[in-house]
Enzyme design. Sequence first.
Site, PDB file in Angstrom:
ATOM      1  N   ASP A  67      -9.334   2.571 -29.590  1.00  0.00           N
ATOM      2  CA  ASP A  67     -10.392   2.068 -28.565  1.00  0.00           C
ATOM      3  C   ASP A  67      -9.649   1.891 -27.205  1.00  0.00           C
ATOM      4  O   ASP A  67     -10.291   1.368 -26.338  1.00  0.00           O
ATOM      5  CB  ASP A  67     -10.585   0.742 -29.334  1.00  0.00           C
ATOM      6  CG  ASP A  67     -11.544   0.663 -30.313  1.00  0.00           C
ATOM      7  OD1 ASP A  67     -11.966   1.779 -30.640  1.00  0.00           O
ATOM      8  OD2 ASP A  67     -11.640  -0.412 -31.008  1.00  0.00           O
ATOM      9  N   LYS A  84     -15.391  -8.841 -29.661  1.00  0.00           N
ATOM     10  CA  LYS A  84     -16.626  -8.279 -30.427  1.00  0.00           C
ATOM     11  C   LYS A  84     -16.254  -7.908 -31.924  1.00  0.00           C
ATOM     12  O   LYS A  84     -16.982  -8.513 -32.684  1.00  0.00           O
ATOM     13  CB  LYS A  84     -17.217  -7.409 -29.681  1.00  0.00           C
ATOM     14  CG  LYS A  84     -17.570  -6.059 -30.284  1.00  0.00           C
ATOM     15  CD  LYS A  84     -17.960  -4.911 -29.712  1.00  0.00           C
ATOM     16  CE  LYS A  84     -17.709  -3.616 -29.519  1.00  0.00           C
ATOM     17  NZ  LYS A  84     -17.753  -3.175 -30.769  1.00  0.00           N
ATOM     18  N   ASN A  85     -15.122  -7.278 -31.774  1.00  0.00           N
ATOM     19  CA  ASN A  85     -14.770  -6.542 -33.433  1.00  0.00           C
ATOM     20  C   ASN A  85     -14.228  -7.703 -34.322  1.00  0.00           C
ATOM     21  O   ASN A  85     -14.086  -7.438 -35.373  1.00  0.00           O
ATOM     22  CB  ASN A  85     -14.053  -5.587 -33.263  1.00  0.00           C
ATOM     23  CG  ASN A  85     -14.681  -4.124 -32.551  1.00  0.00           C
ATOM     24  OD1 ASN A  85     -15.896  -4.416 -32.331  1.00  0.00           O
ATOM     25  ND2 ASN A  85     -14.014  -3.053 -32.083  1.00  0.00           N
ATOM     26  N   ARG A  90     -22.597  -3.224 -24.551  1.00  0.00           N
ATOM     27  CA  ARG A  90     -22.211  -3.344 -25.901  1.00  0.00           C
ATOM     28  C   ARG A  90     -21.030  -4.262 -25.957  1.00  0.00           C
ATOM     29  O   ARG A  90     -20.779  -5.134 -26.945  1.00  0.00           O
ATOM     30  CB  ARG A  90     -22.075  -2.233 -26.566  1.00  0.00           C
ATOM     31  CG  ARG A  90     -23.498  -1.709 -26.774  1.00  0.00           C
ATOM     32  CD  ARG A  90     -23.435  -0.345 -27.609  1.00  0.00           C
ATOM     33  NE  ARG A  90     -22.585  -0.985 -28.844  1.00  0.00           N
ATOM     34  CZ  ARG A  90     -21.781   0.111 -29.669  1.00  0.00           C
ATOM     35  NH1 ARG A  90     -21.892   1.389 -29.321  1.00  0.00           N
ATOM     36  NH2 ARG A  90     -20.988  -0.455 -30.462  1.00  0.00           N
ATOM     37  N   ARG A 134     -18.096   9.424 -38.770  1.00  0.00           N
ATOM     38  CA  ARG A 134     -17.865   8.199 -39.259  1.00  0.00           C
ATOM     39  C   ARG A 134     -18.822   7.650 -40.497  1.00  0.00           C
ATOM     40  O   ARG A 134     -19.624   7.004 -40.593  1.00  0.00           O
ATOM     41  CB  ARG A 134     -18.338   6.909 -38.410  1.00  0.00           C
ATOM     42  CG  ARG A 134     -17.347   7.085 -36.917  1.00  0.00           C
ATOM     43  CD  ARG A 134     -17.806   6.282 -35.965  1.00  0.00           C
ATOM     44  NE  ARG A 134     -17.202   4.873 -36.090  1.00  0.00           N
ATOM     45  CZ  ARG A 134     -17.571   3.777 -35.441  1.00  0.00           C
ATOM     46  NH1 ARG A 134     -18.478   4.184 -34.263  1.00  0.00           N
ATOM     47  NH2 ARG A 134     -16.838   2.611 -35.711  1.00  0.00           N
ATOM     48  N   CYS A 143     -22.222   9.459 -34.919  1.00  0.00           N
ATOM     49  CA  CYS A 143     -22.337   8.802 -33.491  1.00  0.00           C
ATOM     50  C   CYS A 143     -21.499   9.619 -32.663  1.00  0.00           C
ATOM     51  O   CYS A 143     -20.910  10.500 -32.962  1.00  0.00           O
ATOM     52  CB  CYS A 143     -22.005   7.316 -33.421  1.00  0.00           C
ATOM     53  SG  CYS A 143     -20.215   7.126 -33.655  1.00  0.00           S
TER      54      CYS A 143
END
Length: 416
Positions: free
Chosen positions: A303, A22-23, A395, A120, A115
Amino acid sequence: MDKLLVEGGTPLHGEVRISGAKNCALPLMAATLIATGKHRFGNVPRLRDIMTMRTLLAHMGAVSDHDGALEVDTSDIHTLTAPYELVKTMRASVLVLGPMLARYRRARVSLPGGCAIGARPINLHLKALEQMGVDIELEHGYVVGEARRLKGAAIRFEQVTVTGTENIMMAACLADGVTVLENAAREPEVICLANYLVCMGAQIEGAGTDTITITGVRELRPCSCEVIPDRIEAGTYLAAAAITGGSLKLTGCSREHVQSVVQKLLDAGVSIESGSDFLEVRANGRVRSVDIETQPYPGFPTDMQAQFMALMTIGDGVSVIKEHIFENRFMHVLELERMGADIQLDGRTAIVRGVKKLSGAPVMATDLRASASLVLGALAAEGTTEINRIYHLDRGYEAIERKLSAVGARIERVNG
Ligand code: EPU
């Protein structure tokens, strides 16, 4: 709201195909705004964040189709705004800022706000754009950027920032002159984006090192490329095999991008073998506790911190986990404690004393990777775990319950 019911205690065995990252897909999609026409990407995962980026691009006038490959047509861009409603659900929306300024010299992007994992801010993106000659104003919660022309600049990021590096690299492609980015992010996703920009006609050198040099060109044209495998998804399934005492073969991924995680698992006593596009992981009984510190790539990824912590909760010994990237990325700690974990928090450090067993409990997912850590804990726990708010998982993990069920997990999505 959907939740997951997981009956723990079954070792996982079999094969899991790793999806596209995804990233990596998100910056590639944002990059389509730089060159008018049809872009094509293979190996794009089917995830909520990808849908959100498609919605954002559609809002601007791009037409996309995700049938097999993802095609994005940017022939008719008519709106240069990324609205609050979309940016607040996905911070990566901020990636459209650089491309819009490069191509149209104008952009209006909602400030993302805080968040669940930290404050961030995007101050480093904005400072770099100002150095390139962009006038930045803050109006009603929106960053409004305008530039008569973008000029190359020597930019040194005070802190390594992944999307910051990506945003400025994209902006610099159509700037006048040379831009040098120092202390740039070295993530494989940055390299993939640079390769795509080069495929479109950009002149970029040094992607994958901490100094990237971009020589501006007049125009880029659409191209096509493959999204790289998701190294965080791969790391998560490696941890799943280890925590359940099982063995998995992960296909469609390379060891190079997950080396820091592989090394820690080896230190913990897990066996891992690999070939050009697969990894085989086998648990050897209870894992040994090992320490980790998160760092920018090629260091241990933030992550993967939550998932590794889940594994360490049942380690033999004490593990010290230091989070250096995000100041508040420990929301999973209280939830893992609900499952019987013994974790002591002290600022950015968590001390995890391994227990023999976790026990199933109702828990709440708070962000994407925290959710994954709860799934891992649940797979190892005695009894049933009910994981609430799993929309976070959707997500970033493609077909997670289907992939896990196929290798023996007892996991079920229920409504309500
Ligand atoms: N930072 C600033 N100012 C900035 C930019 C960053 O202070 O202008 C700080 C951040 O607050 C953080 C650190 O710098 O403390 C690093 O943040 P970075 O900018 O690298 O994070 P990001 O680009 O917003 C990407 C990933 C994240 C991943 C981080 C770190 C994407 C779309 N997102 O975020 O992925 O955690 O890099 O590796 O690539 C996830 O997938 O779950 C996820 C959160």
